[in-house]
Design a protein around this motif. Structure first.
Motif, PDB file in Angstrom:
ATOM      1  N   ARG A 189      -1.080  12.510   2.563  1.00  0.00           N
ATOM      2  CA  ARG A 189      -1.657  13.847   2.592  1.00  0.00           C
ATOM      3  C   ARG A 189      -3.172  13.731   2.728  1.00  0.00           C
ATOM      4  NH1 ARG A 189       2.694  14.221   3.512  1.00  0.00           N
ATOM      5  NH2 ARG A 189       4.427  15.169   2.372  1.00  0.00           N
ATOM      6  N   VAL A 190      -3.628  13.690   3.974  1.00  0.00           N
ATOM      7  CA  VAL A 190      -5.063  13.575   4.251  1.00  0.00           C
ATOM      8  C   VAL A 190      -5.413  14.597   5.323  1.00  0.00           C
ATOM      9  CG1 VAL A 190      -5.224  11.140   3.604  1.00  0.00           C
ATOM     10  CG2 VAL A 190      -4.633  11.752   5.953  1.00  0.00           C
ATOM     11  N   PRO A 191      -6.697  14.988   5.427  1.00  0.00           N
ATOM     12  CA  PRO A 191      -7.092  15.968   6.441  1.00  0.00           C
ATOM     13  C   PRO A 191      -6.738  15.506   7.849  1.00  0.00           C
ATOM     14  CG  PRO A 191      -8.853  15.637   4.843  1.00  0.00           C
ATOM     15  CD  PRO A 191      -7.825  14.598   4.559  1.00  0.00           C
ATOM     16  N   TRP A 226     -14.148  -4.960   6.087  1.00  0.00           N
ATOM     17  CA  TRP A 226     -13.255  -4.682   4.981  1.00  0.00           C
ATOM     18  C   TRP A 226     -13.986  -4.574   3.643  1.00  0.00           C
ATOM     19  CZ3 TRP A 226     -10.369  -8.926   2.059  1.00  0.00           C
ATOM     20  CH2 TRP A 226     -11.138 -10.093   1.991  1.00  0.00           C
ATOM     21  N   LYS A 227     -15.302  -4.787   3.662  1.00  0.00           N
ATOM     22  CA  LYS A 227     -16.084  -4.644   2.429  1.00  0.00           C
ATOM     23  C   LYS A 227     -17.006  -3.426   2.488  1.00  0.00           C
ATOM     24  CE  LYS A 227     -16.039  -9.521   1.140  1.00  0.00           C
ATOM     25  NZ  LYS A 227     -16.833 -10.704   0.740  1.00  0.00           N
ATOM     26  N   LYS A 228     -16.793  -2.581   3.466  1.00  0.00           N
ATOM     27  CA  LYS A 228     -17.631  -1.389   3.622  1.00  0.00           C
ATOM     28  C   LYS A 228     -16.932  -0.188   2.992  1.00  0.00           C
ATOM     29  CE  LYS A 228     -20.442   0.967   7.091  1.00  0.00           C
ATOM     30  NZ  LYS A 228     -20.844   0.978   8.519  1.00  0.00           N
ATOM     31  N   GLN A 229     -17.717   0.624   2.272  1.00  0.00           N
ATOM     32  CA  GLN A 229     -17.175   1.809   1.610  1.00  0.00           C
ATOM     33  C   GLN A 229     -16.761   2.857   2.651  1.00  0.00           C
ATOM     34  OE1 GLN A 229     -16.995   2.818  -1.783  1.00  0.00           O
ATOM     35  NE2 GLN A 229     -17.486   0.744  -2.520  1.00  0.00           N
ATOM     36  N   LYS A 230     -15.500   3.276   2.550  1.00  0.00           N
ATOM     37  CA  LYS A 230     -14.962   4.273   3.474  1.00  0.00           C
ATOM     38  C   LYS A 230     -13.924   5.122   2.736  1.00  0.00           C
ATOM     39  CE  LYS A 230     -16.920   3.130   7.456  1.00  0.00           C
ATOM     40  NZ  LYS A 230     -17.689   4.075   8.266  1.00  0.00           N
ATOM     41  N   PRO A 231     -13.646   6.338   3.222  1.00  0.00           N
ATOM     42  CA  PRO A 231     -12.513   7.094   2.673  1.00  0.00           C
ATOM     43  C   PRO A 231     -11.223   6.300   2.875  1.00  0.00           C
ATOM     44  CG  PRO A 231     -13.892   8.511   4.031  1.00  0.00           C
ATOM     45  CD  PRO A 231     -14.390   7.119   4.243  1.00  0.00           C
ATOM     46  N   LEU A 286       0.852  -1.188   0.000  1.00  0.00           N
ATOM     47  CA  LEU A 286       0.000   0.000   0.000  1.00  0.00           C
ATOM     48  C   LEU A 286       0.890   1.241   0.000  1.00  0.00           C
ATOM     49  CD1 LEU A 286      -2.586  -1.075   2.736  1.00  0.00           C
ATOM     50  CD2 LEU A 286      -2.888  -1.166   0.258  1.00  0.00           C
ATOM     51  N   SER A 287       0.816   2.029  -1.040  1.00  0.00           N
ATOM     52  CA  SER A 287       1.585   3.266  -1.138  1.00  0.00           C
ATOM     53  C   SER A 287       0.769   4.414  -0.546  1.00  0.00           C
ATOM     54  CB  SER A 287       1.926   3.569  -2.597  1.00  0.00           C
ATOM     55  OG  SER A 287       2.380   4.906  -2.726  1.00  0.00           O
ATOM     56  N   CYS A 288       1.305   5.055   0.459  1.00  0.00           N
ATOM     57  CA  CYS A 288       0.586   6.178   1.078  1.00  0.00           C
ATOM     58  C   CYS A 288       0.441   7.343   0.107  1.00  0.00           C
ATOM     59  CB  CYS A 288       1.315   6.633   2.347  1.00  0.00           C
ATOM     60  SG  CYS A 288       1.163   5.466   3.706  1.00  0.00           S
ATOM     61  N   ARG A 289       1.381   7.473  -0.808  1.00  0.00           N
ATOM     62  CA  ARG A 289       1.262   8.520  -1.822  1.00  0.00           C
ATOM     63  C   ARG A 289       0.030   8.275  -2.687  1.00  0.00           C
ATOM     64  NH1 ARG A 289       5.343   7.186  -4.897  1.00  0.00           N
ATOM     65  NH2 ARG A 289       6.860   7.995  -3.401  1.00  0.00           N
ATOM     66  N   ASP A 290      -0.208   7.006  -3.069  1.00  0.00           N
ATOM     67  CA  ASP A 290      -1.382   6.678  -3.872  1.00  0.00           C
ATOM     68  C   ASP A 290      -2.665   6.771  -3.046  1.00  0.00           C
ATOM     69  OD1 ASP A 290       0.272   6.242  -6.018  1.00  0.00           O
ATOM     70  OD2 ASP A 290       0.364   4.064  -5.737  1.00  0.00           O
ATOM     71  N   LEU A 291      -2.577   6.391  -1.770  1.00  0.00           N
ATOM     72  CA  LEU A 291      -3.759   6.456  -0.914  1.00  0.00           C
ATOM     73  C   LEU A 291      -4.248   7.893  -0.738  1.00  0.00           C
ATOM     74  CD1 LEU A 291      -2.922   3.883   1.922  1.00  0.00           C
ATOM     75  CD2 LEU A 291      -4.558   3.622   0.054  1.00  0.00           C
ATOM     76  N   SER A 292      -3.313   8.854  -0.800  1.00  0.00           N
ATOM     77  CA  SER A 292      -3.703  10.262  -0.667  1.00  0.00           C
ATOM     78  C   SER A 292      -4.624  10.689  -1.800  1.00  0.00           C
ATOM     79  CB  SER A 292      -2.456  11.151  -0.655  1.00  0.00           C
ATOM     80  OG  SER A 292      -1.615  10.825   0.431  1.00  0.00           O
ATOM     81  N   ARG A 293      -4.525  10.016  -2.966  1.00  0.00           N
ATOM     82  CA  ARG A 293      -5.338  10.375  -4.125  1.00  0.00           C
ATOM     83  C   ARG A 293      -6.510   9.428  -4.321  1.00  0.00           C
ATOM     84  NH1 ARG A 293      -0.986  12.248  -8.762  1.00  0.00           N
ATOM     85  NH2 ARG A 293       0.357  13.498  -7.401  1.00  0.00           N
ATOM     86  N   LEU A 313      -7.460   9.847   9.976  1.00  0.00           N
ATOM     87  CA  LEU A 313      -6.988   8.479  10.193  1.00  0.00           C
ATOM     88  C   LEU A 313      -7.677   7.807  11.379  1.00  0.00           C
ATOM     89  CD1 LEU A 313      -3.153   8.918   9.584  1.00  0.00           C
ATOM     90  CD2 LEU A 313      -4.720   7.592   8.180  1.00  0.00           C
ATOM     91  N   VAL A 314      -8.236   8.594  12.271  1.00  0.00           N
ATOM     92  CA  VAL A 314      -8.877   8.009  13.462  1.00  0.00           C
ATOM     93  C   VAL A 314     -10.386   8.220  13.460  1.00  0.00           C
ATOM     94  CG1 VAL A 314      -6.818   8.184  14.886  1.00  0.00           C
ATOM     95  CG2 VAL A 314      -8.373  10.124  14.767  1.00  0.00           C
ATOM     96  N   GLN A 315     -10.903   8.871  12.447  1.00  0.00           N
ATOM     97  CA  GLN A 315     -12.353   9.085  12.358  1.00  0.00           C
ATOM     98  C   GLN A 315     -12.994   8.035  11.461  1.00  0.00           C
ATOM     99  OE1 GLN A 315     -12.766  13.090  10.899  1.00  0.00           O
ATOM    100  NE2 GLN A 315     -12.073  14.037  12.799  1.00  0.00           N
ATOM    101  N   ASP A 316     -14.136   7.549  11.896  1.00  0.00           N
ATOM    102  CA  ASP A 316     -14.954   6.649  11.069  1.00  0.00           C
ATOM    103  C   ASP A 316     -14.234   5.347  10.745  1.00  0.00           C
ATOM    104  OD1 ASP A 316     -17.312   6.048   9.806  1.00  0.00           O
ATOM    105  OD2 ASP A 316     -16.682   6.840   7.863  1.00  0.00           O
ATOM    106  N   ILE A 317     -13.374   4.859  11.662  1.00  0.00           N
ATOM    107  CA  ILE A 317     -12.698   3.586  11.402  1.00  0.00           C
ATOM    108  C   ILE A 317     -13.661   2.436  11.700  1.00  0.00           C
ATOM    109  CG2 ILE A 317     -10.404   4.520  11.877  1.00  0.00           C
ATOM    110  CD1 ILE A 317     -10.507   3.252  14.607  1.00  0.00           C
TER     111      ILE A 317
END
Length: 1012
Positions: free
Chosen positions: A237-239, A251-256, A188-195, A243-247
């Motif tokens: 790069r996330v607000p 693993w099949k649920k839609q989330k940011p 998992l690339s955090c750079r890609d996760l930011s986008r 990272l701790v909200q809405d966790i």
């Protein structure tokens, strides 16, 4: 039993390098760093009594080998003995490399790997030393008791190989190269996760595992077989807080994407999986708050031996390789940067081009800027005999814009969308791609990265000096990119550490010779406007060099410029400099800058351990020889630094504290101080080693006529005082102030000092604070005070372990002495009896004492009886400190009665921490109403309450009240009290009320200001 030869390094000689105190610290750390009680089979007494040799035998024969290797290195680091930990690590790497089964492994290149920069090796092969694998639970399960840590964090600066190492371990995981049978690994690339937008976790890993979305609950039962590599956490790069909200754990649920990553890190998703996270140091703080019980492993990059091997491979011949290596190592900062393979490639590529032309590589390595600039220009220099062709100025401008945008956005990777937004074309990048300064991602077409972050930072600095008007580009700076002033501000650098080195390079580019080289290579003009911003950033603070931290940064930046005109202008008005010299680099930088400080008046120096070779001889011969060579290289710079004492007529104050010098450095310093042109008047020497340095300084100060103030602290040698007596007896001695702190000596030596004070015609102030003088030695000083030729006016005997035994002798001296006006006896157990004897002498009209400090002298209300009688008799006393004495209600009432008398001359009274209660405030108010002399009153650390303060305020509001300064213990939350004080300030604007925030155990408010 496991003999020591089976460890990766030889433990015994390392432990024998420790002195007794260090060995005790090492043993203590063994227990601290033993989470699974690896020392349970070793009795505590045996461990405590063992010497270095015995301890090595205990550890190697009774403790797990991997734990011993790990904890030894960690303990040495925590103790500050990085020289020993480095030796252990080097031996460990060599042991691993020599081992047949544990040697470096060659792995076929996958699309995971970046372009290989190792010389002499094809791009499909990568070499991995396996030293780190000894520290990882899934490689070395016998080292960790179950359950071992399931979260491993690889941290280190950019480019040291964190990602490469993580991907290699990921490959081992899936190819069953580990002690246990494992299954799947996901990257998992955090750079890609930011986008990444909203999705399910199953969709995130679908690229690796296409059937993830169809997998059922049974997959969770096998989670311990999963490895998740979370790469580049610092690039996320996330607000804030996402990272701790809405966790969640579905693993099949839609989330940011941020919530999904947070769920993984917080163990809501796949709680039994193994996590391998890579990050730069700046993001470690945030990461620690997210992960549970992580194992942190620092990836340090190339060792000294690795760098040597790199140079040998790159150059192919030993002589030029070692010559280039020596040039690089002459700059320790550059040498540290070269722990990164990409920087090693830059250095070797640059120096090889120079050396092939017959040029000396050493000047290029003086600064990082000069090396990176020569590298860049060398890459674009026309080939010999070839056509010069068009110069790539436009391409340089585009790449610098890209680098700058990335530096401010804290990213090193750019795609076509980024290029389009900046107006940069792929054709602009091609010249830099051809020279490997930029690289295209092997996995993603149209995605680019600089070969290393430092190269990007250099090009970003270059953006600010290129004259955009001359290029015809106008101002191409995007809105989210700050100007030079913002770039150099402390606030921006704290927010974005990437900008720190950009600013450093910017100073390096403010050099006329470098500007001409840049213009000749690229055909672009360099702007001179940035020079004003550089000067402004250095002088932004009111005293930019008076703080050691600010001075370190300022001299480092100015040295980087190598532009004397810039340095002269920057330091033209500097009068005060405070420097902490932590290494050779700091000495070189300080030397370069301070030689231009023509108005310098005060210098404070702190020299850390290891800068100079210690006079011990305990090191092994090869280590000693190497350090001796380093010392010889250092001493010329130290000599140049010390030359400022002779070359600067205005320099009058020198403070050297907490410093580790040696015989050679002390000798050089003393020689410069004794030069005919040196004008030092005030010298402070605190806690300096070696101890005999104090003797050398005393020899120098004998006959040194300019010296008027001398402070010596921290010397435990009793052979200094005879030499100091010689200083005082010298006919040219002009010393007016002498302070000896924590100085040990015999009674006879103290008597000799008293005799020297008696014959000295210039000394007026003597401060023996915190010296173990004792009553017998003090008696000889009292005899000196009686001598008609004693010129002492101010004397401090604070905390000298005195009692009231010889107060009668002191009292008689006060009667005879016509010069002594200030006396401090604080923190001595004089008691009421001693005070009574003092008051007898103070009552004589011949006594001229004006200031008396009796802080914490065990005085009670009985002592106040004699003191109050004295104050009513037209005594010469004007300043009296009775702080931290329990005078009681009766004692305070007596003091207040004395204050009412017209013959009381007290102007300042300190009653700090005297247990005064609201009951006594009526007496204080009455005294203030009737006294016309008292201007300062300290009632700090007394709980007066609202009622007591109100009684005082009724008097303080009166215009007739002479009090100008009052210190109180004030409760900020008490609104009524705050209102009272506000009314007093309005009614009596001449009165200053200070709030006392100090705790009684802390240093007291200074009545010493009236002593010295």
């Amino acid at each position: 039993m496991i003999p020591s030869t089976q460890l990766g390094f030889h433990l015994r000689p390392l432990l024998e390098q420790l002195d007794q105190e260090e060995l005790s610290k090492f043993k203590s750390l063994l227990r601290t760093l033993s989470p699974h009680d690896e020392l349970q089979h070793v009795p505590q007494t045996e461990l405590e009594q063992a010497n270095g040799k015995q301890l090595a035998e205990v550890l190697t024969s009774r403790c797990p080998r991997p734990w011993v290797e790990k904890v030894t290195i960690q303990a040495f680091d925590k103790m500050g003995r990085t020289d020993l930990s480095a030796r252990a690590e080097d031996e460990l790497r060599a042991h691993i490399t020599d081992g047949k089964q544990e040697g470096s492994r060659s792995m076929p290149k996958k699309t995971l790997w970046k372009k290989n920069l190792w010389p002499g090796v094809s791009g499909d092969i990568h070499h991995f030393p396996r030293g780190y694998e000894r520290l990882v639970p899934f490689y070395n399960p016998e080292m960790f008791a179950e359950p071992f840590p399931h979260t491993v964090v690889l941290h280190g600066p950019a480019g040291v190989g964190k990602t490469t190492l993580a991907k290699k371990w990921m490959l081992d995981w899936t190819q069953h190269n580990l002690p246990t049978t494992l299954q799947a690994a996901f990257y998992l690339s955090c750079r890609d996760l930011s986008r990444q937008g909203t999705c399910t976790f199953a969709e995130l890993i679908a690229k690796k595992w296409p059937h993830a979305q169809e997998a059922g609950p049974e997959i969770l039962a096998q989670a311990q077989r999963f490895l998740f590599v979370v790469d580049g956490f610092d690039e996320l790069r996330v607000p804030s807080g996402s990272l701790v909200q809405d966790i969640c754990g579905d693993w099949k649920k839609q989330k940011p994407a941020a919530a999904l990553l947070g769920s993984l890190l917080k163990r809501k998703l796949f709680p039994k999986a193994t996590l391998l996270i890579t990050t730069r140091p700046g993001a470690l703080g945030e990461l620690r708050l997210l992960v549970e019980q992580p194992l942190f492993i620092e990836v340090e990059g190339l060792s000294e031996r690795d760098r040597r091997d790199y140079f040998l491979r790159h150059f192919g011949q030993e002589d030029p390789a070692l010559r280039a290596l020596e040039a690089m190592e002459s700059n320790p900062a550059l040498s540290r940067m070269a722990a990164v393979p990409a920087v090693c490639w830059v250095v070797c590529t640059c120096l090889q081009v120079q050396m092939e032309k017959g040029e000396d590589p050493a000047p290029t390595c003086h600064t990082a800027t000069s090396l990176f600039l020569r590298f860049l220009c060398g890459q674009f220099a026309p080939s010999p005999g070839g056509s010069s062709g068009p110069r790539p100025g436009a391409s340089l401008s585009a790449v610098c814009l890209l680098a700058t945008q990335g530096a401010w956005a804290q990213t090193s990777v750019f795609d076509r969308e980024d290029l389009g937004r900046l107006g940069v074309t792929e054709a602009d990048l091609q010249p830099f791609l051809d020279r490997s300064i930029l690289q295209e991602d092997a996995d993603c077409e149209g995605r680019y990265a600089f070969v290393h972050l430092s190269v990007q930072q250099f090009l970003a600095a270059l953006f600010y000096v290129l004259d955009s008007d001359a290029q015809g580009d106008g101002d191409r700076r995007p809105r989210d990119v700050g100007d030079a002033q913002r770039l150099l501000s402390k606030e921006e650098r704290l927010r974005n550490p990437t900008l720190t080195l950009v600013g450093h390079f910017l100073f390096g580019l403010a050099n006329e010779k470098r500007a001409r080289e840049l213009q000749a290579t690229f055909g672009c003009r360099v702007s001179t406007g940035v020079r004003r911003e550089l000067l402004r950033s250095v002088s932004s603070a009111s005293q930019p060099f008076s703080s050691a931290a600010h001075a370190k940064e300022a001299v480092s930046r100015l040295y980087e410029s190598q532009e004397e005109s810039l340095v002269k202008e920057a330091v033209a008005h500097v009068e005060v400099v405070s420097l902490r010299l932590q290494n050779q680099t700091d000495v070189v930088h300080a030397t370069f800058c301070l030689q231009h400080c023509e108005n310098l008046q005060r210098v404070s120096l702190q020299v850390d351990k290891g800068v100079f070779l210690e006079n011990d001889g305990a090191s092994e011969s090869d280590t000693w020889a190497e350090r001796s060579r380093n010392d010889q290289h250092m001493l010329p710079f130290w000599m140049d630094l010390c030359s400022m004492f002779g070359s600067n007529k205005k320099l009058t104050f020198l403070d050297i504290s907490q410093s580790f010098l040696n015989f050679s450095s002390v000798k050089i310093l003393c020689e410069k101080i004794t030069s005919a042109t040196c004008n030092l008047q005030k010298v402070v020497l605190r806690n300096i080693s070696p101890p005999d340095a104090y003797r050398n300084f005393c020899v120098v100060f004998a006959g040194y006529q300019a010296l008027t103030h001398l402070t010596l602290q921290g010397n435990d040698q009793n052979d200094m005082l005879p030499l100091l007596c010689g200083v005082l007896r010298h006919p040219k001695c002009s010393l007016q102030y002498l302070r000896l702190i924590s100085c040990s000596a015999t009674s006879q030596q103290w008597a000799d000092l008293s005799s020297a004070v008696e014959t000295n015609q210039s000394l007026t102030c003597l401060n023996l604070t915190d010296t173990e003088l004792l009553d017998e030695a003090a008696k000889s000083l009292y005899v000196t005070l009686r001598h008609p030729k004693c010129f002492l006016q101010r004397l401090s005997l604070e905390n000298c372990h005195l009692t009231g035994a010889y107060c009668k002798e002191l009292s008689s001296a006060l009667i005879v002495n016509q010069r002594l006006t200030h006396l401090c006896l604080a923190k001595n157990d004089l008691g009421d009896r001693g005070l009574k004897l003092l008051c007898e002498g103070l009552s004589y009209p011949e006594c001229q004492l004006r200031t008396l400090v009796l802080y914490y002298c065990n005085i009670t209300q009985d002592g106040c009886i004699n003191l109050c009688m004295l104050l009513q008799q037209n005594s010469s006393l004007t300043h009296l400190d009775l702080g931290m004495n329990h005078v009681g209600v009766t004692g305070l009432r007596l003091l207040c009665e004395a204050l009412k008398k017209p013959l009381c001359n007290l102007r300042c009274l300190w009653l700090w921490g005297c247990a005064i209660t609201p009951l006594s405030c009526a007496d204080l108010s009455s005294a203030l109403r009737n006294n016309q002399n008292l201007t300062a009153l300290d009632l700090g650390q007394n709980s007066l309450g609202y009622s007591g303060i109100k009684m005082l305020c009724d008097v303080l509001k009166l215009q007739s009240c002479p009090l100008q300064k009052l210190r109180l213990k004030i409760d900020q939350s008490d609104a009524q009290t705050q209102e009272l004080l506000r009314e007093v300030r309005e009614s009596n604007p001449n009165l200053t009320i200070e709030r006392d925030n100090q705790e009684p155990k802390n240093k007291r408010p200074s009545s010493g200001d009236f002593i010295f």
